[in-house]
Design an enzyme around this catalytic site. Sequence first.
Site, short mmCIF file in Angstrom:
data_model
loop_
_atom_site.label_atom_id
_atom_site.label_comp_id
_atom_site.label_asym_id
_atom_site.label_seq_id
_atom_site.Cartn_x
_atom_site.Cartn_y
_atom_site.Cartn_z
CE1 TYR A 36 115.43 -27.28 39.27
CE2 TYR A 36 116.87 -25.22 39.58
CZ TYR A 36 116.86 -26.54 39.50
OH TYR A 36 117.88 -27.42 39.20
N GLY A 55 119.58 -34.01 46.14
CA GLY A 55 119.32 -32.94 47.13
C GLY A 55 117.87 -32.27 46.84
CG ASN A 99 116.20 -28.63 49.44
OD1 ASN A 99 116.11 -28.60 50.55
ND2 ASN A 99 117.13 -29.42 48.76
CD GLN A 119 115.27 17.38 61.84
OE1 GLN A 119 114.22 17.59 61.12
NE2 GLN A 119 115.94 16.33 62.19
#
Length: 550
Positions: free
Chosen positions: A333, A445, A481, A147
């Site tokens: 974690y 949990g 978790n 183009q």
Amino acid sequence: MADKLFINALKKKFEESPEEKKTTFYTLGGWKQSERKTEFVNAGKEVAAKRGIPQYNPDIGTPLGQRVLMPYQVSTTDTYVEGDDLHFVNNAAMQQMWDDIRRTVIVGLNHAHAVIEKRLGKEVTPETITHYLETVNHAMPGAAVVQEHMVETHPALVADSYVKVFTGNDEIADEIDPAFVIDINKQFPEDQAETLKAEVGDGIWQVVRIPTIVSRTCDGATTSRWSAMQIGMSMISAYKQAAGEAATGDFAYAAKHAEVIHMGTYLPVRRARGENEPGGVPFGYLADICQSSRVNYEDPVRVSLDVVATGAMLYDQIWLGSYMSGGVGFTQYATAAYTDNILDDFTYFGKEYVEDKYGLCEAPNNMDTVLDVATEVTFYGLEQYEEYPALLEDQFGGSQRAAVVAAAAGCSTAFATGNAQTGLSGWYLSMYLHKEQHSRLGFYGYDLQDQCGASNVFSIRGDEGLPLELRGPNYPNYAMNVGHQGEYAGISQAPHAARGDAFVFNPLVKIAFADDNLVFDFTNVRGEFAKGALREFEPAGERALITPAK
């Protein structure tokens, strides 16, 4: 193993001996004991003065530094860093690792070549392929090819964007300009290379890297669209097509759908993410993205734990920690799995136990092996926490310890059986044993999936079971978790590493990331994290070129 791999880290972290049972709190200087927190305080004051709105102030809320603000040794390295430097916002290497995954898509050339030859009656040769690759490497970063009056991207801003190809046919590969080729023979050990080439065959596949700055500004689903647009335009230009002819639609279909391999699948609307986002990256794909197996192939522990580190950062820190929860605490974690050589120590113990008793991949693939290996490794890990109180302080959260012990048990079981499902079973058994011993695993949990996971390890039913390599962050019960998903990815790698397999799940993905032009070095994941923590990693996608000089 006479020398515990984590001892040096414990001695560096704490004044007391690792075996000492007493320590002191509250007299350590608070946040001032940390160079990084001190830097944050000073920077926060400058920000507040400049903008007129208060900012960082660690004296608000729970006082920091009541305990030792300990450094962390990045496992497999001699580098000690502060925990803050392992938050992905503060670590350019971690950001780039995810950028390099998100901005990648694999697109076959086979359908497009068939269209060229059968619909347009034109010849496809190594020369025309090289010409096309020259064209698409101009276009992919954001330049125009067919183009006029088109705005384009500055090459220096998008220098990380390019397209390469690979094939299992050595003759074809040798005829294409080597600048555009991922050479399977050079990148992989001979036996792995032969396996991968046999899987690919005569097919030719493009590995597309769109600019980091684009995927950061937009999202992962943009990758295949950006790629398809530039591929389509480049095909039109390189093979001199009329842009409006009917075959153009076939090229668009090939580039957008027919032979497109995303790094992550589309997520359900309730999670509202398209392709190439972390929640859609299967564990087996992540294992193949990590390239440790082609350089550390004689060390299945190193290979497996490099995958754990990759997944812990991506799934825990970025996906669950920010996309899903919006918090900052998930970092620790993840770091438990790739710092201080703790998981390394436990897993090398398991590997040696397996080698001595069975031989790698030689144990019966049954529950007797799971019970034997996972129990032995779990009790070894729990004994270390009992023997070295400093180890408990290092991994101060029950969920950190549960993840590390279970990962070692799962990987070791997979080393024994050569099967990821029995490795996963070893993980769940470890969780049961750990909870029986310590009465808890982690926060409320944390162990949701561990209480129900054993029921669908060996049952493959809708929404209830899959081979571990095919599972991912969006697998039912795995969705929220932390302290699991990176470890699952490592367990999916473990049997393949023990057996010396060339790939885990998809050979095309394995080859696509065996690329020296990538910004992040996927052969040395933990080493790159350390470089990022030391502020020595140079990322892509920076905007200094278009901002005021300082």
